[in-house]
Design a protein around this motif. Structure first.
Motif, PDB file in Angstrom:
ATOM      1  N   CYS A  80       0.834  -1.213   0.000  1.00 11.28           N
ATOM      2  CA  CYS A  80       0.000   0.000   0.000  1.00 11.28           C
ATOM      3  C   CYS A  80       0.865   1.257   0.000  1.00 11.28           C
ATOM      4  O   CYS A  80       0.568   2.221  -0.718  1.00 11.28           O
ATOM      5  N   GLU A 127       2.541   1.677  -3.400  1.00 18.56           N
ATOM      6  CA  GLU A 127       1.529   2.074  -4.384  1.00 18.56           C
ATOM      7  C   GLU A 127       1.266   3.574  -4.328  1.00 18.56           C
ATOM      8  O   GLU A 127       0.936   4.189  -5.338  1.00 18.56           O
ATOM      9  N   SER A 128       1.418   4.159  -3.159  1.00 23.19           N
ATOM     10  CA  SER A 128       1.127   5.587  -2.999  1.00 23.19           C
ATOM     11  C   SER A 128       2.245   6.493  -3.505  1.00 23.19           C
ATOM     12  O   SER A 128       2.047   7.689  -3.666  1.00 23.19           O
ATOM     13  N   THR A 155       4.812   8.397  -5.892  1.00 20.15           N
ATOM     14  CA  THR A 155       4.922   8.873  -7.268  1.00 20.15           C
ATOM     15  C   THR A 155       6.298   8.485  -7.818  1.00 20.15           C
ATOM     16  O   THR A 155       7.180   8.066  -7.063  1.00 20.15           O
TER      17      THR A 155
END
Length: 172
Positions: free
Chosen positions: A125, A128-129, A131
Motif C-alpha cells: 500500500c 503504491e502511494s 509517485t
C-alpha cells in the motif's frame, strides 16, 4: 520501476547481491508475487520445522522469520522517510541483537504468517502511494545513500535470499 532501472548510488554496494537475485519485474508486481510464494512456503511448513537450524549456532527457521519481518519493517520505514524528503540520516540496526529479543522460538506459525501478511500488505500500500519522483528520492541510511525505490527492492531481495536459504540450506 524495475531493478535494472536503479542507478549507481541508489544503494550501498553491499546490497548488490540482493538486487542481483531479483527478476526484472516492477516493484509492486514483485512484492505481490513474493507474498504468494512466501505464504505458500510457510503454509506448507510443519510446525516442528520452526525449530530447525541447518548448523549449530545458526538461526532456527522461527528466528529467521521475525528477522525477515523486522528487516522489511525497517526498510519500509526508510523508504517512507526518504520518499517524504526527510534528510535526517537513518541509523542502521543490529540484526544479531534483534533476533534473541524477538522471542521467535516461542512463536507459532499461524501468528508469523498473519504478521507477514500484514507487513507485506502495508508495504505494498505504501509503495503504491509513491509517485515516480518519490521513488527517486534519496536519503542517507546506515551511512550510505539509499533511494526509496532501492529500499523496496532490498526488501524483495532480502526475502528472496532467505527463501533460497530455506530451500538450499535448511532443505525445506
Amino acid at each position: 520501476m524495475k531493478p535494472e532501472q536503479l542507478l549507481i548510488g541508489d544503494y550501498p554496494a553491499y546490497y548488490q547481491t540482493y538486487i542481483d537475485q531479483l527478476p526484472q519485474l516492477e516493484l509492486l508486481t514483485l512484492l505481490r508475487s513474493q507474498r504468494e510464494e512466501m505464504v505458500n512456503f510457510l503454509t506448507n511448513l510443519d510446525p516442528v520445522d520452526l525449530m530447525w537450524s541447518y548448523e549449530a549456532g545458526k538461526w532456527t527457521v522461527a528466528q529467521v522469520l521475525p528477522h525477515m519481518l523486522d528487516t522489511e519493517r525497517i526498510f519500509q520505514y526508510r523508504a517512507l522517510r526518504i520518499a517524504r524528503k526527510d534528510k535526517t540520516p537513518l541509523a542502521g540496526f543490529d540484526q544479531d541483537a534483534y533476533v534473541p529479543a524477538s522471542g521467535a522460538n516461542d512463536r507459532n506459525l499461524e501468528d508469523l504468517i498473519k504478521e507477514y501478511n500484514a507487513i507485506r500488505e502495508s508495504g505494498i500500500c505504501m509503495f503504491e502511494s509513491f509517485t515516480k519522483e518519490m521513488y527517486k528520492e534519496k536519503g542517507i541510511s546506515s551511512g550510505g545513500d539509499l533511494s526509496a525505490a532501492a529500499a523496496g527492492f532490498i526488501i524483495a531481495g532480502h526475502e528472496k535470499h532467505h527463501l533460497s536459504l530455506f530451500k538450499n540450506k535448511y532443505n525445506l
